[in-house]
Motif scaffolding. Structure first.
Motif, PDB file in Angstrom:
ATOM      1  N   HIS A  40       4.447  14.860 -11.464  1.00 16.16           N
ATOM      2  CA  HIS A  40       4.568  14.624 -12.636  1.00 16.16           C
ATOM      3  C   HIS A  40       6.196  15.944 -12.884  1.00 16.16           C
ATOM      4  CE1 HIS A  40       1.612  14.911 -14.840  1.00 16.16           C
ATOM      5  NE2 HIS A  40       2.541  14.891 -15.885  1.00 16.16           N
ATOM      6  N   ARG A  41       4.703  16.568 -12.978  1.00 23.33           N
ATOM      7  CA  ARG A  41       5.641  18.249 -13.566  1.00 23.33           C
ATOM      8  C   ARG A  41       6.724  18.838 -12.660  1.00 23.33           C
ATOM      9  NH1 ARG A  41       2.192  21.102 -17.766  1.00 23.33           N
ATOM     10  NH2 ARG A  41       1.327  18.871 -18.661  1.00 23.33           N
ATOM     11  N   PRO A  42       6.167  18.315 -11.169  1.00 20.07           N
ATOM     12  CA  PRO A  42       7.020  19.431 -10.097  1.00 20.07           C
ATOM     13  C   PRO A  42       8.365  18.532 -10.419  1.00 20.07           C
ATOM     14  CG  PRO A  42       4.881  19.390  -9.161  1.00 20.07           C
ATOM     15  CD  PRO A  42       5.238  18.488 -10.843  1.00 20.07           C
ATOM     16  N   ILE A  43       8.280  16.750 -10.077  1.00 18.45           N
ATOM     17  CA  ILE A  43       9.359  16.051 -10.151  1.00 18.45           C
ATOM     18  C   ILE A  43      10.370  16.690 -11.628  1.00 18.45           C
ATOM     19  CG2 ILE A  43       9.959  13.691  -9.659  1.00 18.45           C
ATOM     20  CD1 ILE A  43       8.080  13.320  -7.874  1.00 18.45           C
ATOM     21  N   ALA A  44       9.563  15.844 -12.205  1.00 19.32           N
ATOM     22  CA  ALA A  44      10.638  15.816 -13.863  1.00 19.32           C
ATOM     23  C   ALA A  44      11.251  16.963 -14.347  1.00 19.32           C
ATOM     24  CB  ALA A  44       9.581  15.757 -15.062  1.00 19.32           C
ATOM     25  N   ASP A  45      10.930  18.933 -13.927  1.00 19.56           N
ATOM     26  CA  ASP A  45      11.496  19.761 -13.845  1.00 19.56           C
ATOM     27  C   ASP A  45      12.632  20.141 -12.686  1.00 19.56           C
ATOM     28  OD1 ASP A  45       9.561  20.386 -15.820  1.00 19.56           O
ATOM     29  OD2 ASP A  45       8.390  21.990 -14.128  1.00 19.56           O
ATOM     30  N   PHE A  46      12.261  19.528 -11.419  1.00 16.57           N
ATOM     31  CA  PHE A  46      13.258  19.323 -10.994  1.00 16.57           C
ATOM     32  C   PHE A  46      14.950  18.808 -11.505  1.00 16.57           C
ATOM     33  CE2 PHE A  46      15.497  17.929  -7.034  1.00 16.57           C
ATOM     34  CZ  PHE A  46      16.140  18.802  -6.486  1.00 16.57           C
ATOM     35  N   MET A  47      14.105  17.308 -11.435  1.00 13.90           N
ATOM     36  CA  MET A  47      15.710  16.883 -12.212  1.00 13.90           C
ATOM     37  C   MET A  47      16.214  16.692 -13.483  1.00 13.90           C
ATOM     38  SD  MET A  47      15.445  14.455  -9.899  1.00 13.90           S
ATOM     39  CE  MET A  47      16.527  12.963 -10.905  1.00 13.90           C
ATOM     40  N   LEU A  48      15.808  17.657 -14.237  1.00 14.38           N
ATOM     41  CA  LEU A  48      15.888  18.470 -15.359  1.00 14.38           C
ATOM     42  C   LEU A  48      17.053  19.690 -14.946  1.00 14.38           C
ATOM     43  CD1 LEU A  48      16.135  18.012 -18.429  1.00 14.38           C
ATOM     44  CD2 LEU A  48      13.919  19.371 -18.263  1.00 14.38           C
ATOM     45  N   GLU A  49      16.220  20.146 -13.932  1.00 15.02           N
ATOM     46  CA  GLU A  49      16.860  21.144 -13.548  1.00 15.02           C
ATOM     47  C   GLU A  49      18.465  20.808 -12.962  1.00 15.02           C
ATOM     48  OE1 GLU A  49      17.141  24.341  -9.569  1.00 15.02           O
ATOM     49  OE2 GLU A  49      15.253  24.269 -11.217  1.00 15.02           O
ATOM     50  N   ARG A  50      18.669  20.056 -12.125  1.00 11.19           N
ATOM     51  CA  ARG A  50      19.615  19.293 -12.094  1.00 11.19           C
ATOM     52  C   ARG A  50      20.371  19.058 -12.841  1.00 11.19           C
ATOM     53  NH1 ARG A  50      21.011  21.653  -8.658  1.00 11.19           N
ATOM     54  NH2 ARG A  50      19.242  23.158  -9.054  1.00 11.19           N
ATOM     55  N   GLU A  51      19.938  18.237 -14.112  1.00 10.26           N
ATOM     56  CA  GLU A  51      20.442  17.645 -15.588  1.00 10.26           C
ATOM     57  C   GLU A  51      20.995  18.953 -15.880  1.00 10.26           C
ATOM     58  OE1 GLU A  51      19.518  14.735 -18.077  1.00 10.26           O
ATOM     59  OE2 GLU A  51      17.937  13.536 -16.332  1.00 10.26           O
ATOM     60  N   PHE A  61       0.647  -1.214   0.033  1.00 11.71           N
ATOM     61  CA  PHE A  61       0.665  -0.017   0.174  1.00 11.71           C
ATOM     62  C   PHE A  61       0.817   1.563   0.176  1.00 11.71           C
ATOM     63  CE2 PHE A  61      -3.227  -3.229   1.185  1.00 11.71           C
ATOM     64  CZ  PHE A  61      -4.933  -2.168   0.699  1.00 11.71           C
ATOM     65  N   SER A  62       2.002   0.864   0.213  1.00  7.69           N
ATOM     66  CA  SER A  62       3.011   2.525   0.824  1.00  7.69           C
ATOM     67  C   SER A  62       3.416   2.414  -0.641  1.00  7.69           C
ATOM     68  CB  SER A  62       4.533   2.665   1.416  1.00  7.69           C
ATOM     69  OG  SER A  62       4.666   1.049   1.407  1.00  7.69           O
ATOM     70  N   ARG A  63       3.623   1.530  -1.316  1.00  7.50           N
ATOM     71  CA  ARG A  63       4.169   1.290  -2.234  1.00  7.50           C
ATOM     72  C   ARG A  63       3.029   2.335  -3.790  1.00  7.50           C
ATOM     73  NH1 ARG A  63       6.044  -3.937  -4.267  1.00  7.50           N
ATOM     74  NH2 ARG A  63       7.955  -3.653  -2.997  1.00  7.50           N
ATOM     75  N   LEU A  64       2.212   1.649  -3.040  1.00  8.00           N
ATOM     76  CA  LEU A  64       0.793   2.085  -4.245  1.00  8.00           C
ATOM     77  C   LEU A  64       0.638   3.897  -3.893  1.00  8.00           C
ATOM     78  CD1 LEU A  64      -1.432   1.768  -6.259  1.00  8.00           C
ATOM     79  CD2 LEU A  64      -2.729   1.368  -3.288  1.00  8.00           C
ATOM     80  N   VAL A  65       0.337   4.111  -2.949  1.00  9.04           N
ATOM     81  CA  VAL A  65       0.896   5.587  -2.198  1.00  9.04           C
ATOM     82  C   VAL A  65       1.908   6.543  -3.631  1.00  9.04           C
ATOM     83  CG1 VAL A  65       0.987   7.105  -0.257  1.00  9.04           C
ATOM     84  CG2 VAL A  65      -0.717   5.153  -0.353  1.00  9.04           C
ATOM     85  N   LEU A  66       3.076   6.113  -3.239  1.00 11.74           N
ATOM     86  CA  LEU A  66       4.371   6.585  -3.563  1.00 11.74           C
ATOM     87  C   LEU A  66       3.725   6.237  -5.174  1.00 11.74           C
ATOM     88  CD1 LEU A  66       7.323   7.208  -3.604  1.00 11.74           C
ATOM     89  CD2 LEU A  66       8.300   5.159  -4.219  1.00 11.74           C
ATOM     90  N   GLY A  67       3.978   5.483  -5.583  1.00 18.81           N
ATOM     91  CA  GLY A  67       3.222   5.639  -7.304  1.00 18.81           C
ATOM     92  C   GLY A  67       2.129   6.805  -7.768  1.00 18.81           C
ATOM     93  N   LEU A  68       1.042   6.811  -6.620  1.00 21.88           N
ATOM     94  CA  LEU A  68       0.172   7.453  -6.899  1.00 21.88           C
ATOM     95  C   LEU A  68       0.929   9.520  -6.715  1.00 21.88           C
ATOM     96  CD1 LEU A  68      -3.037   6.512  -4.997  1.00 21.88           C
ATOM     97  CD2 LEU A  68      -2.876   6.866  -7.870  1.00 21.88           C
ATOM     98  N   ILE A  69       1.292   9.483  -5.683  1.00 23.00           N
ATOM     99  CA  ILE A  69       2.543  10.815  -6.097  1.00 23.00           C
ATOM    100  C   ILE A  69       3.192  10.989  -6.835  1.00 23.00           C
ATOM    101  CG2 ILE A  69       4.072  11.885  -4.207  1.00 23.00           C
ATOM    102  CD1 ILE A  69       2.723  10.377  -1.920  1.00 23.00           C
ATOM    103  N   VAL A  70       3.909  10.261  -7.442  1.00 14.19           N
ATOM    104  CA  VAL A  70       4.398  10.285  -8.715  1.00 14.19           C
ATOM    105  C   VAL A  70       4.500  10.567  -9.556  1.00 14.19           C
ATOM    106  CG1 VAL A  70       6.326   9.388 -10.565  1.00 14.19           C
ATOM    107  CG2 VAL A  70       7.067   8.815  -8.089  1.00 14.19           C
ATOM    108  N   ALA A  71       2.942   9.897  -9.615  1.00 15.37           N
ATOM    109  CA  ALA A  71       1.611  10.516 -11.012  1.00 15.37           C
ATOM    110  C   ALA A  71       1.073  11.431 -10.872  1.00 15.37           C
ATOM    111  CB  ALA A  71       0.958   9.411 -10.911  1.00 15.37           C
ATOM    112  N   LEU A  72       0.702  11.689  -9.727  1.00 22.07           N
ATOM    113  CA  LEU A  72       0.470  12.966 -10.079  1.00 22.07           C
ATOM    114  C   LEU A  72       1.363  14.144  -9.711  1.00 22.07           C
ATOM    115  CD1 LEU A  72      -1.978  12.178  -6.789  1.00 22.07           C
ATOM    116  CD2 LEU A  72      -2.454  13.004  -9.240  1.00 22.07           C
TER     117      LEU A  72
END
Length: 76
Positions: A19-30, A6-17
Motif C-alpha cells: 500500500h505504501r509504494p502504490i499510494a506514493d506513486f498515485m500521489l506523485e501522479r496526482e 482466489f485471484s481477487r483475494l491475492v490481489l487484495g493481499l498484494i494491495v494491502a502489502l
C-alpha cells in the motif's frame, strides 16, 4: 468461479502489502496532474496527505480480502 475469488483475494493481499509504494506513486501522479492544470489556470484542491493515501489503499486492500474471503466461504 473459485479461481476468480482466489485471484481477487491475492490481489487484495498484494494491495494491502504494497500500500505504501502504490499510494506514493498515485500521489506523485496526482501532484503532476494538479500542477499541469494549475499551469493552465485551473485550480484544483490539494491532494490528500501521504498518510491518508496510504491508509486508503491499505483499507481498500483489506476490504477486497474480506470480501473475497466471505465469497469463498459462502461458496463452500
Amino acid at each position: 468461479m473459485m479461481v476468480v475469488d482466489f485471484s481477487r483475494l491475492v490481489l487484495g493481499l498484494i494491495v494491502a502489502l504494497f500500500h505504501r509504494p502504490i499510494a506514493d506513486f498515485m500521489l506523485e501522479r496526482e501532484h503532476a496532474l494538479a500542477s499541469f492544470f494549475r499551469n493552465r489556470g485551473v485550480y484544483l484542491p490539494e491532494p490528500p496527505s501521504e498518510a491518508t493515501c496510504q491508509n486508503v489503499y491499505f483499507g481498500l486492500g483489506i476490504f477486497i480480502c474480506l470480501f473475497s474471503i466471505a465469497r469463498i466461504w459462502m461458496t463452500l
